[in-house]
Design a protein around this motif. Sequence first.
Motif, PDB file in Angstrom:
ATOM      1  N   ASP A  57       4.353 -45.093  40.485  1.00  0.00           N
ATOM      2  CA  ASP A  57       3.291 -44.881  39.503  1.00  0.00           C
ATOM      3  C   ASP A  57       2.287 -46.030  39.474  1.00  0.00           C
ATOM      4  O   ASP A  57       1.126 -45.838  39.101  1.00  0.00           O
ATOM      5  N   ARG A  58       2.725 -47.227  39.876  1.00  0.00           N
ATOM      6  CA  ARG A  58       1.857 -48.413  39.791  1.00  0.00           C
ATOM      7  C   ARG A  58       1.038 -48.652  41.065  1.00  0.00           C
ATOM      8  O   ARG A  58      -0.045 -49.248  41.000  1.00  0.00           O
ATOM      9  N   HIS A  77      -4.032 -42.723  42.968  1.00  0.00           N
ATOM     10  CA  HIS A  77      -4.007 -42.050  41.679  1.00  0.00           C
ATOM     11  C   HIS A  77      -4.467 -43.005  40.575  1.00  0.00           C
ATOM     12  O   HIS A  77      -4.509 -44.217  40.745  1.00  0.00           O
ATOM     13  N   GLU A  78      -4.801 -42.422  39.443  1.00  0.00           N
ATOM     14  CA  GLU A  78      -5.518 -43.138  38.386  1.00  0.00           C
ATOM     15  C   GLU A  78      -4.792 -44.395  37.904  1.00  0.00           C
ATOM     16  O   GLU A  78      -5.384 -45.464  37.787  1.00  0.00           O
ATOM     17  N   LYS A  79      -3.493 -44.279  37.636  1.00  0.00           N
ATOM     18  CA  LYS A  79      -2.760 -45.432  37.105  1.00  0.00           C
ATOM     19  C   LYS A  79      -2.719 -46.577  38.110  1.00  0.00           C
ATOM     20  O   LYS A  79      -2.841 -47.747  37.741  1.00  0.00           O
ATOM     21  N   GLU A 101      -5.922 -48.608  38.256  1.00  0.00           N
ATOM     22  CA  GLU A 101      -6.210 -49.465  37.114  1.00  0.00           C
ATOM     23  C   GLU A 101      -5.494 -50.810  37.232  1.00  0.00           C
ATOM     24  O   GLU A 101      -4.507 -50.942  37.963  1.00  0.00           O
ATOM     25  N   GLN A 106      -2.879 -53.324  36.121  1.00  0.00           N
ATOM     26  CA  GLN A 106      -1.609 -53.147  35.419  1.00  0.00           C
ATOM     27  C   GLN A 106      -1.484 -54.173  34.293  1.00  0.00           C
ATOM     28  O   GLN A 106      -1.535 -55.381  34.532  1.00  0.00           O
ATOM     29  N   ASP A 146       7.115 -50.397  31.817  1.00  0.00           N
ATOM     30  CA  ASP A 146       6.767 -49.138  32.479  1.00  0.00           C
ATOM     31  C   ASP A 146       7.984 -48.229  32.607  1.00  0.00           C
ATOM     32  O   ASP A 146       7.899 -47.014  32.392  1.00  0.00           O
ATOM     33  N   GLN A 182       8.822 -46.827  29.252  1.00  0.00           N
ATOM     34  CA  GLN A 182       7.888 -45.756  28.904  1.00  0.00           C
ATOM     35  C   GLN A 182       8.281 -44.451  29.595  1.00  0.00           C
ATOM     36  O   GLN A 182       8.159 -43.364  29.021  1.00  0.00           O
ATOM     37  N   GLU A 210       3.153 -35.210  33.467  1.00  0.00           N
ATOM     38  CA  GLU A 210       1.846 -35.839  33.664  1.00  0.00           C
ATOM     39  C   GLU A 210       1.867 -36.718  34.916  1.00  0.00           C
ATOM     40  O   GLU A 210       2.866 -37.370  35.207  1.00  0.00           O
ATOM     41  N   ASP A 248       0.688 -39.575  35.766  1.00  0.00           N
ATOM     42  CA  ASP A 248       0.990 -40.998  35.633  1.00  0.00           C
ATOM     43  C   ASP A 248       2.483 -41.271  35.444  1.00  0.00           C
ATOM     44  O   ASP A 248       2.920 -42.419  35.566  1.00  0.00           O
ATOM     45  N   TYR A 249       3.260 -40.228  35.122  1.00  0.00           N
ATOM     46  CA  TYR A 249       4.701 -40.401  34.901  1.00  0.00           C
ATOM     47  C   TYR A 249       5.542 -39.765  36.001  1.00  0.00           C
ATOM     48  O   TYR A 249       6.781 -39.873  35.983  1.00  0.00           O
TER      49      TYR A 249
END
Length: 414
Positions: A74-75, A199-201, A204, A206, A213, A216, A344, A346-347
């Motif tokens: 995800d990161r 991907h978006e995450k 970005e 961190q 993470d 979450q 989702e 991001d997960y």
Amino acid sequence: MNTVINNQKKNWLKNIILFLSSQTISLFGSSLVQYAMMWYITLTTESGVMMTLYIICGFIPTFLLSPVAGVWADRYNRKTLIILADGLIAMATLILAILFLLGFDAIWLLFVMAAVRAFGTGIQMPAVGAILPQIVPKDKLTKVNGANGSIQAVIMFVAPMVSAALLTMTSIEIIFFIDVITAAMAIVTLLAFVKISIHEKAAEKQTTSYLNDFKQGLQYINNHRFLKQFFLFFAVFFVLMVPAAFLTPLQVTRSFGGDVWRLTAIEIAFSIGMMAGGGIIASWGGFQNKIKTLGFASVIMGVCTIALGIVPVFWIYLVFMALFGVAMPIFNTPANVLLQEKVEEDYLGRVFGVMGMISTSMMPLGMLIFGPIADYIKIEWLLLGTGVFIIILAIFLGRNKVLLEAGKHVLEES
């Protein structure tokens, strides 16, 4: 970023073909090594304990790494993670080949190799599971996952025959070198031809720690009731699958004979079934509710597991092994698609990471139970018992209102 993503969506078919091609090349080499090592240990030792050690070495590293690997998926750039994992496995295989050539051919080296390969697989699993929705439109995920299942089945059909032929004509070291070459080809294909946007995450900065993470990700699962019950089902299912998944080669060696062709035959029968099953689920799409499709496939696998413990004739045994193979993609495809559609983006990595933790902890746990027992109790009895429990589990799955609701909603959203 938006322009890149739009172009990627327009070219999704070309991208997915190239991506699956690279994975197919890599999988072919890995399968050759996997069969060679498994048969080498089976034919050399004929021991349930040794097979248990081998299976545990092939799962524990993935289990330990899954929490971190899910966060990584995800990161960071998922394509880069897949390439790094392929590179790690190829390097370890090259070292093993050199050691065998130098005369260091102890069984424990194969255990170490299984552990290293499991480490690489632990990195790959959540990354591959999460990357497909980046490439494929949601309404095409079932077809693509089904087609991917058929491709994997083709590899499972070809690999045991090629591996067996190579083992009879040459040394195991040659198979190790082939794996290194195919891994290199897969890496080049991914680097040069497959275009996948970050991907978006991952794009970005961190701002949270790995631990946060991961927490979450667990909170996300805890907040979605269907995920908790979905994972509980799989935890029990993976334990019950152990005798059929890992002890059948040992069963065949003991009950029908230790010829390499017999071990090859059961793998070929299974893979032919998987090819058919992948085609069936890709064209059919399953029942309107994905959970009902999972339950249907589970019943078939339960019946086949019982049959594998009963039939005394080898060719009939192969028929049920093929039918078992048909059920596998019908089971796996809706399970993967349900997560890919419902979770989702991001997960996704963390959810698939938890899925990896479950599969890689429950199956070694099952081997710790069933492997040693297999040296004292007939494997046929283990297959009979677990087959009955798989059918019971499938009945509970088909009556679970939370999961049925989740499956129904996935269909309506897609």
